[in-house]
Design a protein around this motif. Structure first.
Motif, mmCIF file in Angstrom:
data_model
loop_
_atom_site.group_PDB
_atom_site.id
_atom_site.type_symbol
_atom_site.label_atom_id
_atom_site.label_comp_id
_atom_site.label_asym_id
_atom_site.label_seq_id
_atom_site.Cartn_x
_atom_site.Cartn_y
_atom_site.Cartn_z
ATOM 1 N N LEU A 31 6.226 -5.552 8.511
ATOM 2 C CA LEU A 31 5.541 -5.820 7.257
ATOM 3 C C LEU A 31 4.258 -5.003 7.112
ATOM 4 C CD1 LEU A 31 5.395 -9.189 5.429
ATOM 5 C CD2 LEU A 31 3.375 -7.765 5.515
ATOM 6 N N PRO A 32 3.383 -4.946 8.141
ATOM 7 C CA PRO A 32 2.204 -4.068 8.014
ATOM 8 C C PRO A 32 2.579 -2.614 7.753
ATOM 9 C CG PRO A 32 1.921 -5.576 9.850
ATOM 10 C CD PRO A 32 3.331 -5.735 9.390
ATOM 11 N N ALA A 33 3.650 -2.139 8.418
ATOM 12 C CA ALA A 33 4.092 -0.760 8.189
ATOM 13 C C ALA A 33 4.546 -0.569 6.746
ATOM 14 C CB ALA A 33 5.226 -0.408 9.149
ATOM 15 N N ALA A 34 5.237 -1.567 6.195
ATOM 16 C CA ALA A 34 5.689 -1.486 4.805
ATOM 17 C C ALA A 34 4.509 -1.453 3.845
ATOM 18 C CB ALA A 34 6.597 -2.674 4.490
ATOM 19 N N LYS A 117 -5.077 -9.220 4.294
ATOM 20 C CA LYS A 117 -5.449 -8.798 5.652
ATOM 21 C C LYS A 117 -5.319 -7.296 5.821
ATOM 22 C CE LYS A 117 -4.133 -9.581 10.498
ATOM 23 N NZ LYS A 117 -3.209 -10.317 11.399
ATOM 24 N N HIS A 118 -4.329 -6.703 5.164
ATOM 25 C CA HIS A 118 -4.080 -5.263 5.293
ATOM 26 C C HIS A 118 -4.605 -4.483 4.094
ATOM 27 C CE1 HIS A 118 -1.683 -5.789 8.920
ATOM 28 N NE2 HIS A 118 -1.116 -6.822 8.348
ATOM 29 N N ASN A 119 -5.530 -5.115 3.331
ATOM 30 C CA ASN A 119 -6.186 -4.446 2.192
ATOM 31 C C ASN A 119 -5.181 -3.853 1.211
ATOM 32 O OD1 ASN A 119 -8.863 -4.902 3.246
ATOM 33 N ND2 ASN A 119 -8.448 -3.282 4.731
ATOM 34 N N ALA A 120 -4.119 -4.606 0.929
ATOM 35 C CA ALA A 120 -3.031 -4.091 0.095
ATOM 36 C C ALA A 120 -2.989 -4.732 -1.292
ATOM 37 C CB ALA A 120 -1.696 -4.300 0.798
#
Length: 390
Positions: A31-34, A117-120
């Motif tokens: 998920l973070p990679a996506a 969390k991942h600034n997305a």
């Protein structure tokens, strides 16, 4: 000024389990990679759906899911208001395998937290998901969409609660150590039952399950002993023959309630004719489940009305979001106008007058912006341009 939200996804409605497994994105790595690949987006990944929400073009999201071995015919793509409506339906439980299930709302909330969390995220996605979560809460508090047991295990618990009212202090025997037994014990644990006795053909499996829930483990030979101690029996063992018959239940001072959710059945139907035994089977529980599902389906129009109201609120917010610079200019213009009239007036009164002057113009500006949501983009804010010419 069309709403630039999009959704690309697949679910239990469009893809079989093996496809959904390929598309699933674990929260630690995939998920973070996506999200890094998308740049901006929120990903909702559960056992029944993988959906990517974003702003702008959906092409990156499509490519992301296709790269995981998903065929295009398994995907659905929604844009604008339809993407927003779908998100609201998901959060309210209307798009779930079981209508009104509660778990999805927490999963929507977790999807937003992970994107943060991942600034997305950005303002449109933040607002869409925050309002979806609020809508999901309202659907469950203001309608009956989440009422009643809609799983056999939960229906068994509801039946036990209907019989006893309070389960604390009771001895509950569970026959079997499989998925259904585990699910029932998960529900049971929250109600403070006195003793849990797990009986299984393989005592090691009984022990592993019992340890998780603070219970006692027994092998199948100990079943007669367990039946003498139990107040309630829930049977879900995989067995080719009856495990409990009339001869296994000696007369007792207090009644014994038995719930047989196994298929094939674990308890001989003749047990139900004993004066001290009360037996319920899978068909009894399924009737409860079906009745509750039908009641939930009757609540769908109420939830849909809440969804349409939430969509209207979001579009109104978006219209204001789009014209906020124009609104600021209007406010500044109004302050300048009232200040010209009387320089010696109290600043508080000047502020109030400016607000009264600007208010109808701001409402008109928002209405124009809102009316253009379904139409082509407008180059600039026409109302503000007219104002500046005055």
């Amino acid at each position: 000024m069309a709403l630039p939200l999009y959704l690309v996804g697949l679910s239990h409605k469009t893809a079989p389990l093996e496809v959904r497994e390929r598309a699933a994105l674990d929260p630690l790595v995939a998920l973070p990679a996506a999200l890094r690949r998308l740049g901006l987006g929120v990903v909702l990944s559960t056992c029944n759906r993988t959906e990517v929400y974003g702003v702008g073009s959906p092409e990156k999201a499509k490519a992301l899911l296709l790269a995981r071995g998903v065929s295009p015919h398994h995907l659905y793509v929604k844009e604008g208001v339809e993407a927003l409506r779908h998100l609201y339906r998901v959060a309210a439980g209307l798009d779930s395998l079981v209508v009104g299930e509660a778990q999805i709302l927490g999963q929507v909330r977790e999807a937003l937290f992970l994107a943060r969390k991942h600034n997305a995220t950005e303002s449109l996605l933040e607002k869409a998901f925050q309002s979806a979560i609020a809508l999901g809460k309202r659907a469950r508090s203001e309608t009956g969409i989440g009422m009643g047991a809609v799983s056999v295990a939960y229906a068994a618990l509801d039946l036990a609660l209907a019989v006893y009212g309070d389960l604390s202090g009771l001895a509950v025997a569970v026959l079997g150590a499989g998925e259904m037994a585990e699910l029932f014990l998960t529900h049971l644990k929250a109600h403070g039952v006195g003793r849990i006795l797990v009986v299984n053909r393989t005592e090691e499996k009984a022990r592993a399950l019992a340890e998780r829930f603070g219970g006692e483990a027994y092998g199948l030979p100990a079943l007669p002993q367990v039946l003498r101690q139990a107040d309630l029996v829930v049977a879900s063992a995989a067995a080719p023959r009856y495990l409990v018959g009339p001869e296994d239940l000696p007369k007792r001072a207090k009644p014994l309630f038995l719930i047989d959710i196994a298929l094939p059945r674990n308890i001989d139907p003749r047990v139900g004719s004993l004066p001290h035994a009360y037996l319920y089977n899978l068909d009894d529980l399924k009737r409860v489940v079906d009745r509750n599902l039908k009641a939930r389906e009757g609540e769908i129009p109420k939830v849909e009305a809440l969804i349409e109201k939430a969509i209207g609120d979001y579009l109104e917010w978006y219209a204001g979001h789009r014209v906020r610079e124009a609104i600021r200019a209007l406010e500044a213009w109004a302050k300048a106008q009232v200040a010209q009239g009387d320089l010696g007036k109290d600043p508080v009164e000047l502020h109030k007058e400016a607000g009264r002057l600007a208010h109808p113009l701001i409402l008109s500006l928002k209405r124009r912006a809102l009316s253009r949501l379904a139409g082509p983009p407008c180059p600039g804010e026409c109302a503000l341009l007219k104002l500046r010419r005055v």
